[in-house]
Write an enzyme that holds these catalytic residues in place. Structure first.
Site, short mmCIF file in Angstrom:
data_model
loop_
_atom_site.label_atom_id
_atom_site.label_comp_id
_atom_site.label_asym_id
_atom_site.label_seq_id
_atom_site.Cartn_x
_atom_site.Cartn_y
_atom_site.Cartn_z
CG ASP A 20 49.00 -57.12 35.20
OD1 ASP A 20 48.63 -56.58 36.27
OD2 ASP A 20 48.70 -58.29 34.90
N GLY A 21 51.34 -55.89 37.08
CA GLY A 21 52.29 -56.51 38.01
C GLY A 21 52.72 -55.62 39.16
N GLY A 23 51.13 -54.90 41.95
CA GLY A 23 50.83 -55.48 43.25
C GLY A 23 51.83 -56.58 43.62
CG HIS A 37 49.15 -49.10 42.32
ND1 HIS A 37 49.08 -50.00 41.27
CD2 HIS A 37 48.23 -49.50 43.23
CE1 HIS A 37 48.14 -50.90 41.55
NE2 HIS A 37 47.62 -50.62 42.73
CD GLU A 67 36.38 -55.32 33.09
OE1 GLU A 67 35.27 -55.09 32.60
OE2 GLU A 67 37.43 -54.92 32.56
NE ARG A 71 42.90 -54.42 40.76
CZ ARG A 71 44.13 -54.41 40.30
NH1 ARG A 71 45.03 -53.64 40.89
NH2 ARG A 71 44.47 -55.15 39.28
CG LEU A 132 54.72 -40.07 22.93
CD1 LEU A 132 54.67 -41.32 22.06
CD2 LEU A 132 55.60 -40.34 24.16
C1 IPE Z 1 44.68 -54.99 33.46
O1 IPE Z 1 45.32 -55.53 34.56
C2 IPE Z 1 44.30 -53.57 33.73
C3 IPE Z 1 45.41 -52.63 33.88
C4 IPE Z 1 46.67 -52.91 33.72
C5 IPE Z 1 45.03 -51.30 34.22
P1 IPE Z 1 44.52 -56.36 35.67
O2 IPE Z 1 45.53 -56.78 36.68
O3 IPE Z 1 43.36 -55.59 36.14
O4 IPE Z 1 43.98 -57.59 34.81
P2 IPE Z 1 43.58 -59.06 35.28
O5 IPE Z 1 42.66 -58.90 36.46
O6 IPE Z 1 44.85 -59.75 35.65
O7 IPE Z 1 42.94 -59.67 34.08
C1 IPE Z 2 48.53 -53.10 37.34
O1 IPE Z 2 49.11 -53.80 38.39
C2 IPE Z 2 47.94 -51.77 37.77
C3 IPE Z 2 46.47 -51.75 37.77
C4 IPE Z 2 45.70 -52.69 37.33
C5 IPE Z 2 45.84 -50.55 38.30
P1 IPE Z 2 48.21 -54.70 39.35
O2 IPE Z 2 47.70 -53.83 40.44
O3 IPE Z 2 47.20 -55.41 38.57
O4 IPE Z 2 49.30 -55.70 39.91
P2 IPE Z 2 49.13 -57.27 40.11
O5 IPE Z 2 48.65 -57.83 38.81
O6 IPE Z 2 48.15 -57.47 41.21
O7 IPE Z 2 50.50 -57.75 40.46
MG MG Z 3 47.18 -57.19 37.59
#
Ligand code: IPE
Ligand code: IPE
Ligand code: MG
Length: 239
Positions: A20-21, A23, A37, A67, A71, A132
């Site tokens: 996560d993170g 974006g 990404h 979910e 987006r 792995l």
């Molecule tokens: C969880 O991250 C899903 C993935 C990393 C693929 P999200 O960014 O979608 O989760 P929320 O919306 O913060 O709960």
């Molecule tokens: C995780 O990063 C990747 C996916 C969920 C596809 P995010 O796209 O959720 O990045 P943030 O949480 O918005 O920073």
């Molecule tokens: Mg996220």
């Protein structure tokens, strides 16, 4: 932390990651989310390198949740195309390194046929590898997985009294996969977001304050070290 600082006798068999993170990483640089990404994919390969180096046998990563269809259309489309193209580009390298690729998640009509075909090609190519197992959760949700398990059990006509935890486990997407020893989530969020709900019942949770594109093998080693510290306390041993 270097590899030599990791006690190889206590390497977890299975590490799961909520990547996560992406974006936020991009936003911090004034870049579009899609650039996050792209950088996130490099981080995934770094994590695979680190896992191979210390002998983690199972790595499960959350790439797209049930979910994430909420987006913007363009971001979803980007993720579908980007993952397809990279699977095609990287599957041989993964194969050479002894990685078995597997995919969990719904194979519904929203997934382009070409993406499903790439997933199948990569899975088949690498099916015999055992160094792995990299399980990619795509269009995955823990609740969806459990719902599907219930459907299968009901369809089997099993008498209610015969249904045990083992029955449920046997009907999950990957019944042969051990439960994660460690679950890592990056980006400073403290939630599961519907990842591996059944399987993480006893996993050690490690939340890291790093955005996924900045995740490196050192962060993996740090999480393994944290896991070891907790194992020691859990067992009541002297430090
Ligand atoms: C969880 O991250 C899903 C993935 C990393 C693929 P999200 O960014 O979608 O989760 P929320 O919306 O913060 O709960
Ligand atoms: C995780 O990063 C990747 C996916 C969920 C596809 P995010 O796209 O959720 O990045 P943030 O949480 O918005 O920073
Ligand atoms: Mg996220």
């Amino acid at each position: 932390m270097s590899h030599s600082a990791v006690d190889l006798s206590a390497v977890p068999a299975h590490v799961a990651c909520v990547m996560d993170g992406n974006g936020r990483w991009a936003a911090q640089r004034g870049l579009p989310r899609t650039a996050g990404h792209e950088a996130g994919l490099d981080a995934l390969f770094g994590a695979v390198d680190g896992a191979l180096e210390i002998g983690v046998q199972w790595l499960t990563v959350y790439a797209f949740s049930t979910e994430n269809w909420r987006r913007p259309r363009e971001e979803v489309r980007f993720l579908l195309d980007f993952n397809r193209l990279n699977l095609a580009a990287r599957r041989h390298e993964m194969h050479q390194r002894g990685v078995r690729l597997r995919f969990i998640g719904g194979r519904d009509r929203r997934l382009p046929r070409r993406l499903l075909a790439e997933m199948d090609t990569a899975s088949e190519l690498t099916a015999a590898n055992r160094r792995l197992t990299l399980t990619v959760a795509f269009n995955y949700g823990g609740r969806a997985e459990l719902t599907e398990a219930v459907r299968k059990i009901v369809a089997s006509g099993a008498p209610p009294g015969d249904i045990s935890e083992a029955t449920i486990r046997a009907n999950l997407a990957t019944p042969d996969m051990p439960d994660p020893d460690v679950l890592i989530r990056t980006s400073g969020e403290y939630r599961l977001s519907n990842f591996l709900l059944w399987q993480v019942a006893y996993s050690e949770m490690v939340f890291l304050d790093v955005l996924w594109p900045d995740f490196s093998r050192e962060h993996l080693f740090e999480a393994v070290a944290e896991y070891r510290r907790r194992e020691r306390r859990f067992g009541g041993l002297d430090q």
